[in-house]
Scaffold this active site. Structure first.
Site, PDB file in Angstrom:
ATOM      1  N   PHE A  32       0.867  -1.186   0.000  1.00  0.00           N
ATOM      2  CA  PHE A  32       0.000   0.000   0.000  1.00  0.00           C
ATOM      3  C   PHE A  32       0.896   1.226   0.000  1.00  0.00           C
ATOM      4  CE2 PHE A  32      -2.165   3.404   2.350  1.00  0.00           C
ATOM      5  CZ  PHE A  32      -3.324   3.531   1.595  1.00  0.00           C
ATOM      6  N   TRP A  70       0.596  -4.567   2.596  1.00  0.00           N
ATOM      7  CA  TRP A  70      -0.734  -4.720   2.012  1.00  0.00           C
ATOM      8  C   TRP A  70      -1.538  -5.677   2.879  1.00  0.00           C
ATOM      9  CZ3 TRP A  70      -3.254  -2.215  -1.793  1.00  0.00           C
ATOM     10  CH2 TRP A  70      -4.454  -2.765  -2.241  1.00  0.00           C
ATOM     11  N   GLY A  73      -7.985  -8.384   4.022  1.00  0.00           N
ATOM     12  CA  GLY A  73      -9.053  -8.361   5.009  1.00  0.00           C
ATOM     13  C   GLY A  73     -10.236  -7.581   4.494  1.00  0.00           C
ATOM     14  N   ASP A 159     -10.665  11.537  12.115  1.00  0.00           N
ATOM     15  CA  ASP A 159     -11.654  11.053  11.144  1.00  0.00           C
ATOM     16  C   ASP A 159     -11.853   9.546  11.334  1.00  0.00           C
ATOM     17  OD1 ASP A 159     -13.414  10.680   9.102  1.00  0.00           O
ATOM     18  OD2 ASP A 159     -12.010  11.146   7.478  1.00  0.00           O
TER      19      ASP A 159
END
Length: 264
Positions: A32, A70, A73, A159
């Site tokens: 990622f 990465w 899930g 957030d």
């Protein structure tokens, strides 16, 4: 998007503001990749709050690129958000002195409730700031500023919506997307959790498990920060042109004010 570096190829991930990518290598390995993300990622990984940081580097155009493992899930749904694991992660985050110290050294300023309102006012789109209902909410918030002690300020994610939580196939839960991190009252995160995901009859249990006393002072602060969390989400969804979720958050804010406004 091909960087020509170790044959790493980047594929944009939809819905991440153009800054997140799936990186892939010829051997099938995936990572990622995020551009210009928070420099506290290594500390978050050490606290087992965020996924492991693999490497970071500065690109020729001046952008910073970070790679994380990465995860296989799923993204949590609103129905998953009452798990004790999530409370434990937030508690670990909010009580982390090393992370707070690191943010301070990076130049993050402590934000009071007044600062938070001012920040929203300065960054929200004109259409929202001129909206009659939202102007009414802002006026109420300015009139009911909660108490704030700088020595009680913590690092907050900023957030904690369900789409920023990932559960791996092995059952680990991580909090991702740290673009909104700040130093302020921990109720900033807590109120979002409670007013968006936790039934009112579970508030006492949730707050007590987290470490709060369950009293009128806490509930008044929850009401104030809960409204701010709705405003924050409305603004973010609006800037992403996600009008369906803008309307959903506005409806949620109206319901929240109608239900709890007379209990302050």
């Amino acid at each position: 998007m091909d960087l020509g570096d170790n044959e790493l190829t980047l594929t944009p991930i939809p819905g991440k503001s153009g800054k997140a990518y799936m990186g892939s290598y010829p051997d099938g390995k995936r990572i990622f990749v995020k551009m210009n993300t928070s420099p506290i990622l290594p500390g978050l990984a050490r606290e087992q709050i965020a996924p492991q940081l693999l490497w970071s580097r500065r690109l020729a155009d001046g952008r910073d690129m970070c790679a994380q493992e990465w995860l296989t899930g799923k993204i949590l749904t609103p129905y998953d958000m009452n798990r004790k694991q999530i409370v434990n992660i937030l508690t670990r985050l909010h009580r982390s002195r090393p992370l707070m110290t690191q943010l301070s050294r990076l130049g993050y300023a402590m934000e009071t409730p007044v600062d938070l309102l001012q920040s929203w006012q300065e960054t929200a789109p004109d259409a929202l700031r001129k909206n009659h209902f939202i102007s009414e909410v802002m006026a109420d918030l300015r009139q009911t500023i909660p108490g704030f002690r700088e020595d009680h300020a913590t690092i907050v994610h900023g957030d904690v919506r369900h789409s920023n939580w990932i559960e791996t196939d092995s059952g680990l839960i991580y909090l991702v997307d740290w673009d909104s991190v700040r130093l302020t009252d921990r109720m900033f995160d807590v109120a979002h959790m409670l007013c968006h995901y936790i039934s009112e009859h579970q508030w006492k249990e949730w707050l007590t498990y987290y470490g709060y006393k369950y009293n009128q002072t806490v509930l008044s602060k929850l009401y104030w920060y809960g409204q701010l969390s709705y405003l924050s989400q409305i603004s973010k969804y609006y800037m992403n042109q996600d009008l369906e979720n803008v309307n959903r958050e506005i409806h949620g804010l109206r319901h929240f004010r109608d239900k709890y406004g007379k209990r302050r």
